[in-house]
Enzyme design. Structure first.
Site, PDB file in Angstrom:
ATOM      1  N   ARG A  13      33.593 -18.252  36.816  1.00 19.77           N
ATOM      2  CA  ARG A  13      33.296 -17.386  35.772  1.00 19.77           C
ATOM      3  C   ARG A  13      32.184 -16.192  36.424  1.00 19.77           C
ATOM      4  O   ARG A  13      32.575 -15.236  36.715  1.00 19.77           O
ATOM      5  CB  ARG A  13      32.691 -18.206  34.581  1.00 19.77           C
ATOM      6  CG  ARG A  13      32.464 -17.386  33.611  1.00 19.77           C
ATOM      7  CD  ARG A  13      31.532 -16.369  33.339  1.00 19.77           C
ATOM      8  NE  ARG A  13      30.080 -17.290  33.419  1.00 19.77           N
ATOM      9  CZ  ARG A  13      28.924 -16.493  33.520  1.00 19.77           C
ATOM     10  NH1 ARG A  13      28.727 -15.360  33.357  1.00 19.77           N
ATOM     11  NH2 ARG A  13      27.844 -17.406  33.601  1.00 19.77           N
ATOM     12  N   ASP A  14      31.188 -16.973  36.677  1.00 20.07           N
ATOM     13  CA  ASP A  14      30.043 -16.130  37.099  1.00 20.07           C
ATOM     14  C   ASP A  14      30.367 -15.247  38.416  1.00 20.07           C
ATOM     15  O   ASP A  14      29.841 -14.000  38.755  1.00 20.07           O
ATOM     16  CB  ASP A  14      28.719 -16.658  37.176  1.00 20.07           C
ATOM     17  CG  ASP A  14      27.358 -15.777  37.190  1.00 20.07           C
ATOM     18  OD1 ASP A  14      27.627 -14.706  36.868  1.00 20.07           O
ATOM     19  OD2 ASP A  14      26.353 -16.521  37.761  1.00 20.07           O
ATOM     20  N   HIS A 205      19.129 -21.572  38.337  1.00 20.80           N
ATOM     21  CA  HIS A 205      20.421 -20.720  38.715  1.00 20.80           C
ATOM     22  C   HIS A 205      19.841 -19.515  39.370  1.00 20.80           C
ATOM     23  O   HIS A 205      19.144 -18.828  39.166  1.00 20.80           O
ATOM     24  CB  HIS A 205      20.927 -20.079  37.507  1.00 20.80           C
ATOM     25  CG  HIS A 205      22.163 -19.332  37.519  1.00 20.80           C
ATOM     26  ND1 HIS A 205      23.448 -19.482  36.780  1.00 20.80           N
ATOM     27  CD2 HIS A 205      22.368 -18.008  38.083  1.00 20.80           C
ATOM     28  CE1 HIS A 205      24.275 -18.665  37.087  1.00 20.80           C
ATOM     29  NE2 HIS A 205      23.507 -17.726  38.161  1.00 20.80           N
ATOM     30  N   HIS A 207      20.133 -16.781  42.684  1.00 22.52           N
ATOM     31  CA  HIS A 207      20.947 -15.727  43.664  1.00 22.52           C
ATOM     32  C   HIS A 207      19.993 -15.668  44.887  1.00 22.52           C
ATOM     33  O   HIS A 207      18.905 -15.865  45.071  1.00 22.52           O
ATOM     34  CB  HIS A 207      21.017 -14.449  42.915  1.00 22.52           C
ATOM     35  CG  HIS A 207      22.029 -14.596  41.861  1.00 22.52           C
ATOM     36  ND1 HIS A 207      23.213 -13.586  41.483  1.00 22.52           N
ATOM     37  CD2 HIS A 207      22.176 -15.377  40.699  1.00 22.52           C
ATOM     38  CE1 HIS A 207      23.765 -13.919  40.444  1.00 22.52           C
ATOM     39  NE2 HIS A 207      23.213 -15.012  39.935  1.00 22.52           N
ATOM     40  N   CYS A 238      25.125  -9.528  40.607  1.00 23.65           N
ATOM     41  CA  CYS A 238      24.521  -9.134  39.337  1.00 23.65           C
ATOM     42  C   CYS A 238      25.126  -7.634  39.324  1.00 23.65           C
ATOM     43  O   CYS A 238      24.600  -6.781  40.052  1.00 23.65           O
ATOM     44  CB  CYS A 238      23.072  -9.122  39.292  1.00 23.65           C
ATOM     45  SG  CYS A 238      22.504  -8.542  37.590  1.00 23.65           S
ATOM     46  N   ASN A 247      25.703 -15.677  43.778  1.00 24.22           N
ATOM     47  CA  ASN A 247      25.018 -16.911  43.461  1.00 24.22           C
ATOM     48  C   ASN A 247      24.800 -17.883  44.793  1.00 24.22           C
ATOM     49  O   ASN A 247      25.528 -17.618  45.822  1.00 24.22           O
ATOM     50  CB  ASN A 247      25.595 -17.680  42.563  1.00 24.22           C
ATOM     51  CG  ASN A 247      26.088 -17.178  41.094  1.00 24.22           C
ATOM     52  OD1 ASN A 247      25.015 -17.108  40.371  1.00 24.22           O
ATOM     53  ND2 ASN A 247      27.196 -16.640  40.790  1.00 24.22           N
TER      54      ASN A 247
END
Length: 300
Positions: A13-14, A205, A207, A238, A247
């Site tokens: 997803r991300d 979470h 990055h 992002c 990530n």
């Protein structure tokens, strides 16, 4: 010490939502099945958003329905609004994620409303989710820095996270969205958040834009966190922060944890296969430092 760390795999997803290319349905399905076989117990499948805005996430509910879903694995869908929640319910989903930010500017850019307006949007969603026995996970973006506002006060991140928790989120993921934070600043943010939230309900979470993700995770472990989001092959980024890389790579997170004496339940060879598969589909290099070193060692 609790020696088990929960990894929430967000690559499907991300990770994929920020890729330029749109991969085929069957490729996303194969990728997710490979993640299941790797031993992940928490996997984000996709998001219930309009394909006009995020074409990479089209047919996420159909993907959810097509998955092999072992009972011990929690599969979730990201839902931005009631319409998305209703789609997730129709697909039979038992966990959804919602998202807001600790930055007003980022909230406006990302979800087209203020932080407070996002909470008003969420309230009826919690009522519906509860009626259907659905767990809700909450994301807070920009808990340390914002690409528009710069540094975010730790107490603001804590206040937003606590509001989400009080609304009914069973777990709060604190997003270091643009990868600019250092361990000292992460510590300050976490100290504020952990003053108002139970540590076993908080996830990190991170990055890796400035190569600080693993260092920031190490600091988070010191502060007691035992839940982390990560993305196979370092997928993602992002879209609202120019130059922000993906990530933290799941492979690097697993290496750190297992070298530090924690258990993850991840099958290393199966995980490497999943990373190799999606990197091949996207025709890009796996961003994991562990994978690069491991591959070089095999070639020696």
């Amino acid at each position: 010490m609790n020696d088990f760390v929960k990894i929430v795999e967000v690559g499907a997803r991300d990770g994929l939502q920020n890729e330029k290319s749109v991969i085929e349905f069957n490729q996303r399905l194969e990728f997710l099945n490979l993640l299941v076989r790797s031993g992940f117990k928490s996997i984000e499948v996709g998001s219930c958003v309009s394909p006009r805005w995020v074409p990479q996430m089209d047919n996420s509910t159909a993907l959810y329905a097509a998955l092999e879903k072992p009972e011990q694995v929690s599969f979730s869908l990201l839902v931005p609004n009631m319409k998305g929640l209703e789609a997730a319910i129709e697909a039979g989903c038992k966990e959804v994620a919602i998202f807001t930010a600790a930055s007003e500017s980022f909230a406006q850019k990302n979800i087209n409303c203020s932080i407070q307006e996002s909470f008003e949007r969420f309230k009826p969603m919690f009522d519906v989710a509860k009626q259907h026995g659905i767990q809700v996970r909450g994301y807070v973006s920009c808990v340390v820095d914002c690409p528009y506002e710069g540094a975010i006060a730790p107490e603001k991140a804590a206040r937003v996270a606590k509001q989400l928790f009080d609304l009914g989120c069973y777990e709060i993921s604190l997003g270091e969205t643009i990868g600019t934070a250092s361990p000292v600043r992460v510590r300050k943010m976490l100290q504020h958040c952990l003053n108002v939230l139970p540590v076993d309900r908080v996830a990190g979470h991170f990055h890796d834009t400035y190569g600080m993700a693993i260092a920031n995770i190490s600091e988070s472990l010191e502060q007691g966190l035992r839940i982390f989001d990560s993305s196979i092959a370092g997928l993602g980024g992002c879209p609202y922060a120019k130059g922000a890389s993906g990530n933290v790579a799941t492979e690097d997170l697993v290496y750190l944890l297992e070298q530090s004496g924690f258990q993850t339940g991840i099958d290393l060879s199966a995980m490497l296969k999943a990373g190799h598969y999606i990197a091949s589909v996207l025709q890009r290099e796996n961003q994991s430092h562990f994978v690069k070193a491991h591959t070089a060692k095999l070639l020696d």
